[in-house]
Motif scaffolding. Structure first.
Motif, mmCIF file in Angstrom:
data_model
loop_
_atom_site.group_PDB
_atom_site.id
_atom_site.type_symbol
_atom_site.label_atom_id
_atom_site.label_comp_id
_atom_site.label_asym_id
_atom_site.label_seq_id
_atom_site.Cartn_x
_atom_site.Cartn_y
_atom_site.Cartn_z
ATOM 1 N N LEU A 196 0.852 -1.181 0.000
ATOM 2 C CA LEU A 196 0.000 0.000 0.000
ATOM 3 C C LEU A 196 0.887 1.229 0.000
ATOM 4 O O LEU A 196 1.870 1.297 0.744
ATOM 5 C CB LEU A 196 -0.917 0.042 1.234
ATOM 6 N N ARG A 197 0.512 2.203 -0.820
ATOM 7 C CA ARG A 197 1.245 3.470 -0.900
ATOM 8 C C ARG A 197 0.378 4.552 -0.260
ATOM 9 O O ARG A 197 -0.743 4.804 -0.700
ATOM 10 C CB ARG A 197 1.547 3.822 -2.356
ATOM 11 N N ILE A 198 0.893 5.177 0.783
ATOM 12 C CA ILE A 198 0.168 6.203 1.542
ATOM 13 C C ILE A 198 0.796 7.550 1.259
ATOM 14 O O ILE A 198 1.982 7.771 1.541
ATOM 15 C CB ILE A 198 0.202 5.895 3.053
ATOM 16 N N GLY A 199 0.011 8.461 0.678
ATOM 17 C CA GLY A 199 0.526 9.766 0.302
ATOM 18 C C GLY A 199 0.768 10.679 1.488
ATOM 19 O O GLY A 199 0.245 10.468 2.591
ATOM 20 N N ALA A 200 1.525 11.745 1.248
ATOM 21 C CA ALA A 200 2.021 12.602 2.328
ATOM 22 C C ALA A 200 0.938 13.394 3.034
ATOM 23 O O ALA A 200 1.142 13.840 4.167
ATOM 24 C CB ALA A 200 3.082 13.560 1.783
ATOM 25 N N THR A 201 -0.222 13.599 2.411
ATOM 26 C CA THR A 201 -1.274 14.368 3.071
ATOM 27 C C THR A 201 -2.469 13.505 3.480
ATOM 28 O O THR A 201 -3.542 14.016 3.792
ATOM 29 C CB THR A 201 -1.761 15.528 2.173
ATOM 30 N N VAL A 202 -2.283 12.192 3.495
ATOM 31 C CA VAL A 202 -3.333 11.282 3.985
ATOM 32 C C VAL A 202 -3.458 11.435 5.499
ATOM 33 O O VAL A 202 -2.493 11.244 6.232
ATOM 34 C CB VAL A 202 -3.020 9.828 3.613
ATOM 35 N N ARG A 203 -4.662 11.791 5.966
ATOM 36 C CA ARG A 203 -4.884 12.015 7.401
ATOM 37 C C ARG A 203 -4.999 10.681 8.147
ATOM 38 O O ARG A 203 -5.331 9.644 7.576
ATOM 39 C CB ARG A 203 -6.173 12.821 7.621
ATOM 40 N N HIS A 204 -4.756 10.745 9.448
ATOM 41 C CA HIS A 204 -4.913 9.552 10.275
ATOM 42 C C HIS A 204 -6.326 8.988 10.146
ATOM 43 O O HIS A 204 -6.514 7.768 10.090
ATOM 44 C CB HIS A 204 -4.656 9.895 11.745
ATOM 45 N N ARG A 205 -7.318 9.872 10.131
ATOM 46 C CA ARG A 205 -8.708 9.400 10.065
ATOM 47 C C ARG A 205 -8.957 8.629 8.769
ATOM 48 O O ARG A 205 -9.660 7.616 8.762
ATOM 49 C CB ARG A 205 -9.679 10.579 10.180
ATOM 50 N N MET A 206 -8.377 9.094 7.676
ATOM 51 C CA MET A 206 -8.543 8.385 6.407
ATOM 52 C C MET A 206 -7.879 7.012 6.476
ATOM 53 O O MET A 206 -8.448 6.015 6.006
ATOM 54 C CB MET A 206 -7.943 9.198 5.259
ATOM 55 N N THR A 207 -6.700 6.941 7.063
ATOM 56 C CA THR A 207 -6.028 5.654 7.208
ATOM 57 C C THR A 207 -6.874 4.692 8.035
ATOM 58 O O THR A 207 -6.993 3.507 7.712
ATOM 59 C CB THR A 207 -4.655 5.842 7.868
ATOM 60 N N ALA A 208 -7.483 5.213 9.105
ATOM 61 C CA ALA A 208 -8.271 4.370 10.004
ATOM 62 C C ALA A 208 -9.537 3.840 9.357
ATOM 63 O O ALA A 208 -10.039 2.777 9.750
ATOM 64 C CB ALA A 208 -8.633 5.159 11.261
#
Length: 295
Positions: free
Chosen positions: A70-82
């Protein structure tokens, strides 16, 4: 306190951000969520001459699957990850870890990559990046480079980033569907930094643990991946005898600090207790998933 004076620049591309950071000659800071950076600026622990905002850069706010990563971009918020469906399906331990990150207001604004770059040894995302074989993509005017998580964290609040580099994304492993996981964290209050934390994953093949990963935080100057513990568990069935062996091994391997929150001896004891819980959970979930049930 109030921050020292600084200029503000809102970049619209990664190239613009890299150029602005290079022009700052070591006195620039990148901001995405700012949940760690702004308190440090307000207390004048850091005094950037320019703050470079990357929130307007298109494409950095995505979580994407590339093969088994999985590639997580630099402005992905914690809430989006959760709440992200890809995280839920492929890395459920990361979803569990996200619920321990600070408080709701912080999770709404703070970013996964920002937490990793801050490199607090008692924060969840640096440990998870190390546990999941993370690769950090760093950009400067010289180009991109890839930094393995095992080389990225060099000390408390210290990383391998150069002064003119910033992180654009982090890639982490997905987990096979039959993987079991355990995540156990202890803090004095909900949302506080952990006094100790254990994260582990494993699969059950022919009745024994395989592909064991074992990470910790809050018990050293950096997040930890413990290959000695992984080797101890690999090829064994989880039993009370093995859990006792793990607990005793941790007492020898860990060298935590004593501070106002806990003594080193207490943290070592806590590490053993949390390891027992996390490994029991991982074994139970791997058993259910191996049998085709939803864990």
């Amino acid at each position: 306190m109030k921050p020292a004076p600084f200029e503000y620049f809102a970049a619209t591309s990664t190239a613009e951000a890299a150029e602005a950071l290079a022009a700052a000659s070591g006195d620039g800071k990148i901001i995405a969520g700012g949940q760690s950076l702004m308190p440090m600026i307000n207390f004048r622990l850091v005094k950037p001459t320019v703050l470079i905002d990357i929130n307007r850069i298109a494409g950095l706010d995505r979580i994407e699957k590339h093969g088994e990563r999985l590639r997580i971009g630099a402005t992905v918020r914690h809430r989006m990850t959760a709440t992200d469906a890809l995280v839920h399906r492929h890395i459920p331990i990361l979803r569990d870890a996200m619920h321990h990150v600070a408080h709701l207001t912080v999770r709404n604004r703070g970013t996964f990559c920002g937490s990793v770059c801050h490199a607090d040894p008692a924060a969840e995302m640096p440990m998870m990046t190390l546990l999941l074989n993370g690769i950090v993509t760093a950009l400067s005017i010289r180009g991109e480079r890839q930094i393995a998580a095992s080389e990225f964290f060099v000390g408390s609040l210290m990383t391998a980033l150069e002064q003119d580099e910033f992180v654009t994304a982090i890639e982490i492993d997905t987990l096979p569907p039959e993987t079991g996981w355990g995540f156990e964290e202890f803090s004095r209050r909900d949302g506080d930094f952990a006094l100790a934390c254990v994260a582990t994953t494993l699969r059950i093949i022919d009745g024994v643990a395989r592909d064991v990963r074992f990470g910790m935080m809050g018990v050293g100057e950096t997040p930890l991946r413990l290959p000695d513990i992984e080797t101890l568990i690999e090829g064994q069935a989880i039993s009370e005898t093995l859990l006792q062996d793990v607990s005793e091994a941790l007492k020898e391997l860990l060298h935590p600090n004593t501070d106002i929150h806990a003594s080193a001896d207490y943290r070592r004891h806590l590490a053993g207790a949390l390891a027992r819980r996390a490994l029991r959970d991982a074994w139970a979930r791997a058993t259910l998933r191996k049998d085709g049930a939803n864990a």
